[in-house]
Write a protein that holds these residues in place. Sequence first.
Motif, short mmCIF file in Angstrom:
data_model
loop_
_atom_site.label_atom_id
_atom_site.label_comp_id
_atom_site.label_asym_id
_atom_site.label_seq_id
_atom_site.Cartn_x
_atom_site.Cartn_y
_atom_site.Cartn_z
N VAL A 85 34.60 29.72 32.47
CA VAL A 85 34.92 28.61 31.55
C VAL A 85 35.04 27.57 33.35
O VAL A 85 34.93 27.62 34.12
CB VAL A 85 35.50 28.75 31.26
N PHE A 86 34.88 26.02 32.63
CA PHE A 86 35.04 25.03 33.94
C PHE A 86 36.62 24.92 33.51
O PHE A 86 37.85 25.21 32.61
CB PHE A 86 35.00 23.51 32.79
N THR A 87 37.37 24.39 35.37
CA THR A 87 38.56 24.88 35.29
C THR A 87 38.72 23.47 36.19
O THR A 87 40.26 23.04 35.62
CB THR A 87 38.98 25.74 36.79
N ARG A 88 37.85 23.14 36.39
CA ARG A 88 38.19 21.37 36.61
C ARG A 88 36.62 20.09 36.34
O ARG A 88 36.11 20.71 36.96
CB ARG A 88 38.49 20.79 37.90
N ILE A 89 36.61 19.00 35.69
CA ILE A 89 35.38 18.50 35.47
C ILE A 89 36.52 16.55 36.08
O ILE A 89 37.11 16.40 35.62
CB ILE A 89 35.57 18.43 34.16
N HIS A 90 35.52 16.05 36.84
CA HIS A 90 35.95 14.98 37.37
C HIS A 90 34.94 13.92 36.76
O HIS A 90 33.75 14.30 37.34
CB HIS A 90 36.05 14.13 38.80
N LEU A 91 34.98 12.62 36.50
CA LEU A 91 34.13 11.74 35.73
C LEU A 91 34.22 10.58 36.62
O LEU A 91 35.80 10.12 36.89
CB LEU A 91 34.38 11.59 33.98
N HIS A 92 33.52 10.02 37.35
CA HIS A 92 33.15 8.93 38.31
C HIS A 92 32.21 8.06 37.18
O HIS A 92 31.04 7.60 37.35
CB HIS A 92 33.42 8.61 39.51
N PHE A 93 33.22 6.51 36.62
CA PHE A 93 31.88 5.78 35.77
C PHE A 93 31.44 4.73 36.85
O PHE A 93 32.61 4.40 38.17
CB PHE A 93 32.50 5.25 34.83
N VAL A 94 30.71 4.79 37.07
CA VAL A 94 30.31 3.21 37.67
C VAL A 94 30.10 1.91 36.59
O VAL A 94 28.41 2.49 36.62
CB VAL A 94 29.56 2.90 39.23
N VAL A 95 29.61 1.03 36.86
CA VAL A 95 30.25 -0.21 36.13
C VAL A 95 29.60 -1.31 36.80
O VAL A 95 30.58 -1.63 37.54
CB VAL A 95 31.07 -0.12 34.96
N THR A 96 28.42 -1.64 36.53
CA THR A 96 27.94 -3.03 36.70
C THR A 96 28.01 -3.91 35.26
O THR A 96 26.95 -3.79 34.75
CB THR A 96 26.76 -3.07 37.16
N GLY A 97 27.94 -5.20 36.43
CA GLY A 97 27.96 -6.81 35.32
C GLY A 97 28.48 -7.83 36.02
O GLY A 97 28.19 -7.63 37.32
N ARG A 98 28.20 -9.09 35.15
CA ARG A 98 29.15 -10.18 35.77
C ARG A 98 30.02 -10.30 35.05
O ARG A 98 30.28 -10.05 33.90
CB ARG A 98 27.98 -11.17 34.50
N GLY A 99 30.61 -10.74 36.27
CA GLY A 99 31.80 -11.36 36.05
C GLY A 99 32.69 -10.49 35.13
O GLY A 99 33.84 -10.57 34.85
#
Length: 140
Positions: A85-99
Motif C-alpha cells: 500500500v501507499f505509505t507516503r505521498i507528496h504533491l508539489h504544485f508548480v503554478v505559473t501565471g501573471r501577477g
Amino acid sequence: MKTTIEWTGDAGFRADSGSGHSVQMDGPPDHGGRNQGPRPMEMMLMGLGGCSSFDVMSILKKSRQDVTDCHAELEAERADAVPAVFTRIHLHFVVTGRGLKENLVKRAVSLSAEKYCSASIMLEKAGVSITHSYEVREAE
C-alpha cells in the motif's frame, strides 16, 4: 459512478469509465505484462494528482488568478510487504501565471487537501501520510 475492467490478455486490463473513456493498464514484463499501460497503483496516484489539480485550478479561477500553467509532481512510497500500500505521498504544485498572489495559491492547495479532494481525503483516512507543497512562477 461505474467502471468496467476487461482482461486483455497476459497481465493487461482495459478500464472503461461510465463517462465513455478507456484506459489500458498493464503489468511489467517480469510479472507477465507487456508494459502497454500504467500499473493499477500508478493509476491511483494519477487519479489523486488529477483530482487535486482539478481542485486547485478551480479555486484559482474562482479567485480570478491569471494562471497560464499548473502542473503537479507526485512522489509516493509504498510498503515493502504485501499488500504494498501507499505509505507516503507528496504533491508539489508548480503554478505559473501573471501577477499570481502567493497567498491564494497556498489557500487553493490547502483547500484541496483539507476539504475538496476526495481521493486525497480517502487515502489519508486509510492511513497514507500526504503532504503538499507549491511554488509560484511568473509567466514570461
